[in-house]
Design an enzyme around this catalytic site. Structure first.
Site, mmCIF file in Angstrom:
data_model
loop_
_atom_site.group_PDB
_atom_site.id
_atom_site.type_symbol
_atom_site.label_atom_id
_atom_site.label_comp_id
_atom_site.label_asym_id
_atom_site.label_seq_id
_atom_site.Cartn_x
_atom_site.Cartn_y
_atom_site.Cartn_z
ATOM 1 N N GLU A 68 0.861 -1.174 0.000
ATOM 2 C CA GLU A 68 0.000 0.000 0.000
ATOM 3 C C GLU A 68 0.895 1.220 0.000
ATOM 4 O O GLU A 68 1.728 1.374 0.897
ATOM 5 C CB GLU A 68 -0.730 0.032 1.350
ATOM 6 C CG GLU A 68 -2.193 -0.202 1.376
ATOM 7 C CD GLU A 68 -2.689 0.000 2.802
ATOM 8 O OE1 GLU A 68 -2.762 1.153 3.248
ATOM 9 O OE2 GLU A 68 -2.961 -1.006 3.478
ATOM 10 N N GLU A 79 -5.320 9.019 10.579
ATOM 11 C CA GLU A 79 -3.980 8.548 10.959
ATOM 12 C C GLU A 79 -3.586 9.007 12.350
ATOM 13 O O GLU A 79 -3.920 10.102 12.780
ATOM 14 C CB GLU A 79 -2.922 9.065 9.973
ATOM 15 C CG GLU A 79 -3.288 9.005 8.514
ATOM 16 C CD GLU A 79 -3.559 7.597 8.007
ATOM 17 O OE1 GLU A 79 -3.165 6.624 8.679
ATOM 18 O OE2 GLU A 79 -4.192 7.474 6.944
#
Lengths: 298, 426
Positions: A68, A79
């Site tokens: 990824e 995040e």
């Protein structure tokens, strides 16, 4: 295999559960054939696109079955601090979508590649910024990417992107959270392609010292989709081989590791070698969890 | 499938973990707020009266009326408990969280007004509360930080980015993504994923409802125009909503022009917060709306002398009302806002928030002074016509919180309306 070999038009079409003819998924195949799979994340451009190329190749050598690549967005709300910092470093280094796609064009690795980015980055690509997701998907397919993950795009908002991905043979990977259940879970699993990204715990990304109870609960909820559905991989907090073993033993088809790898990039003096070693450790852990013997080292 | 309720704007662009919470909130909003289940609306209104000090007056501003040669009325949201319109929404949401059985409140704040209002509502309703605030804003809004702490809230500085509202929202979303089962996120403006923009507007629409009733009573007719400042847009939508169906009433959203409307593309910085005037469509903080962004889709750092307007996005409903032509966006710069701050203080005895000063500065520019009109040197004849003879300006908050900024920024400039402050420093 090179990027060129994976162009969507060269894939075998197949009928999926919804009766829609779609190209066979590289991602699904990579996970099933390499079961239990290791999915590795790095932020493209952290600390430079040249370095990312080296790191992706190291992860590929170390046994990552899917990679990824994060296309950095300035507001990464899903995040935690580790990946947030990596995204900031990448943006400060001047990483742009154009540079990102050039990097993907230049990569020659075994593992299929996915792009992980936020929806606004997809929307702004091309000649009609803010209006159309297709130019991004076309460019992604052109670069040989196999799929897209968008952490701020729930299934309800995903139809335009999904249609574009279907047309270009890309998988659109959906996240299943610990809070996802009932009708929502059904809706997501019905739309999922490539794999289901099972979020191991509430909150944001980040390496943790243990495997959350929520992982086991989520995998248990997903058992109902084992026969018809896509493979399931667990991410958020996975940092060690032992975690990988526990997660695979609990029924996952793969593990997703991001922050632990980003940590290596940020702190190691020999990041490429350490990334390769970490990938080996994680892949070996996953194999232990599935009782699959280690292949002999060359 | 998308729940965007304002043309192409709105929606729910959030991590999957938050989706069930949005569904739960939507259900609670429909039942309690729209349906008055368990008497929610009655309790909300009662608390707005008793605790919040509503209704606020609609005051005729005599000196401004004289200066601008028209009837100018001020909607005095600075007189709401806490000193800003923000309490309307904070009280509504904290009460709703209570009805939903939530155990904890998180919120973000830019200028500190929303944080203060949330801390007040949380103390009033006995809810633990944590407020995220960008480091830059913590430094420039110290009185509000103290107030929040005194009210029992935790204040957590956010060190990322430029340390303003955008970063505070990111951090609050991260907190919420990890605590969503027990926590309600009190979003401070008409932004964020559905149902927040609609719900916050609903709580704030009391401003326009009161103003509409009051102006009819005082002047015997509807105003020709309503003017409000726009950052995220909660006082704007609150003031406008009741007038939206009155197509003869002009609605003017005044944004922060900062130091310039030009973008510094290399630095990725917009030296303004004029999203409606200069932004483009995109997705930020859960909604499709107008944004200050680069060609690639990176969100710009915005700027305004007023922390409360310093935001790169804007409410999706406002974006739609601008696209459909119902709302006219415009902007005034930092200097004009500071001038207006001093002017209102001196002329009317009201110290306005720097946010509200933008709306007042627009009046100065669009209406022009009586002297300018007499000399035929009218700055904007067209706008002058449009504003009409009867204008309502929303004074969204009071300016006590801004005194440090105003002193510092006034010293750097040669402002006509500013007092001589050197005397204090000897």
């Amino acid at each position: 295999m090179t990027r060129e070999d994976r162009r969507p038009e060269e894939r075998e079409p197949r009928d999926d559960e919804r009766g829609v003819t779609r190209p066979a998924s590289d991602i699904e195949r990579a996970i099933r054939e390499n079961h239990p799979a290791l999915i590795a994340y790095v932020t493209a451009g952290d600390p430079s696109l040249e370095a990312t190329k080296e790191y992706v190749e190291a992860l590929d050598r170390g046994g990552a079955d899917l990679i990824e690549l994060g296309l950095p967005f300035s507001e990464p709300i899903a995040e935690g601090p580790t990946i947030q910092a990596a995204i900031n470093r990448a943006l400060e280094a001047g990483t742009t979508p154009a540079g990102f796609f050039d990097l993907v064009d230049s990569l020659s690795v075994e593992a299929p590649l996915l792009v992980m980015t936020y929806y606004n980055m997809i929307l702004q690509h091309g000649s009609e910024p803010g209006a159309d997701v297709r130019p991004f998907v076309e460019r992604a397919a052109d670069a040989g990417l196999s799929g897209i993950i968008v952490p701020d795009l729930p299934a309800e908002e995903a139809e335009p992107l999904r249609a574009a991905c279907d047309d270009h043979g890309l998988d659109l990977v959906f996240i299943v959270a610990p809070t996802t259940a009932g009708e929502r879970l059904e809706r997501i699993m019905d739309r999922a392609s490539g794999f289901a990204y099972v979020q191991a715990r509430l909150g944001t990304t980040g390496a943790r010292g243990d495997v959350s109870r929520a992982t086991h609960d989520s995998l248990a909820r997903l058992e109902a989709y084992d026969d018809a559905g896509v493979p399931k991989a667990v991410g958020f907090g996975v940092s060690e081989g032992d975690h990988a073993a526990e997660i695979v033993a609990a029924g996952a088809d793969g593990v997703i590791v991001g922050s632990a790898l980003v940590d290596i990039i940020a702190t190691s003096e020999t990041p490429a070698a350490d990334l390769e070693a970490k990938a080996r450790e994680l892949k070996a852990g996953a194999r232990r969890g599935a009782d699959v013997p280690e292949p002999e080292q060359p | 499938m998308s729940k965007s309720s304002f043309g192409r704007y709105g929606g729910q662009f959030v991590p999957e973990a938050l989706m069930p919470a949005l569904e739960e909130l939507e259900d609670a909003y429909e039942r309690y707020v729209l349906g008055n289940e368990d008497g929610f609306v009655d309790e909300f209104r009662e608390r707005l009266r008793e605790f919040g000090g509503r209704p606020t007056p609609l005051q005729r501003a005599d000196r401004l009326s004289e200066r601008y040669g028209r009837e100018v009325y001020l909607k005095r949201e600075d007189l709401v408990h806490g000193g800003a319109h923000k309490l309307n929404n904070a009280l509504g949401q904290v009460l709703l969280a209570k009805y939903m059985g939530k155990e904890r409140i998180v919120a973000e704040t830019g200028a500190g007004q929303h944080g203060t209002a949330t801390a007040m509502a949380a103390a009033h309703l006995e809810m633990p509360c944590e407020i995220y605030m960008g480091r830059t804003d913590v430094n420039r809004q110290r009185p509000n930080v103290y107030r929040m702490r005194m009210l029992g809230a935790e204040v957590t500085p956010v060190e990322t980015g430029r340390g303003t509202l955008k970063e505070a929202i990111n951090e609050t979303m991260r907190d919420w993504a990890g605590s969503v089962e027990t926590t309600h996120y009190v979003i401070g403006s008409v932004v964020g994923p559905h149902p927040f923009p609609e719900m916050v507007r609903e709580f704030q629409s009391v401003i326009g409802e009161e103003a509409r009733e009051q102006v009819l009573e005082r002047a015997g007719r509807l105003p020709d125009s309503v003017v409000a400042c726009a950052g995220g847009g909660s006082n704007t939508m609150g003031a406008f909503h009741a007038f939206v169906p009155d197509s003869d009433v002009g609605l003017y959203a005044v944004e922060a022009g900062g130091s310039s409307l030009e973008i510094d593309a290399e630095a990725g910085v917009a030296p303004n917060s004029a999203t409606l005037s200069t932004g483009s469509d995109g997705v930020l903080h859960g909604a499709m709306t107008k944004l200050l962004q680069s060609e690639d889709g990176q969100i710009m750092e915005s700027h305004s002398v007023s922390a409360g307007l310093d935001y790169a996005g804007v409410g999706p409903e406002l974006s739609n009302l601008v696209d459909t032509g119902r709302v006219t966006p415009d902007s005034v710069d930092d200097d004009a806002a500071l001038e207006a701050f001093h002017r209102l203080s001196r002329l009317e005895g009201i110290i306005p928030a720097l946010e509200s000063s933008h709306a007042l500065a627009y009046l100065e520019r669009a209406a022009g002074t009586a002297a300018e009109r007499a000399s035929g040197d009218e700055p904007r004849a067209e706008a002058h016509e449009e504003l009409g003879e009867l204008v309502v300006v929303n004074v969204s908050g009071r300016g006590d919180k801004d005194l440090e900024t105003v002193l510092e920024e006034t010293e750097k400039r040669d402002l006509e309306a500013a007092p001589d402050v050197e005397v204090f420093e000897q």
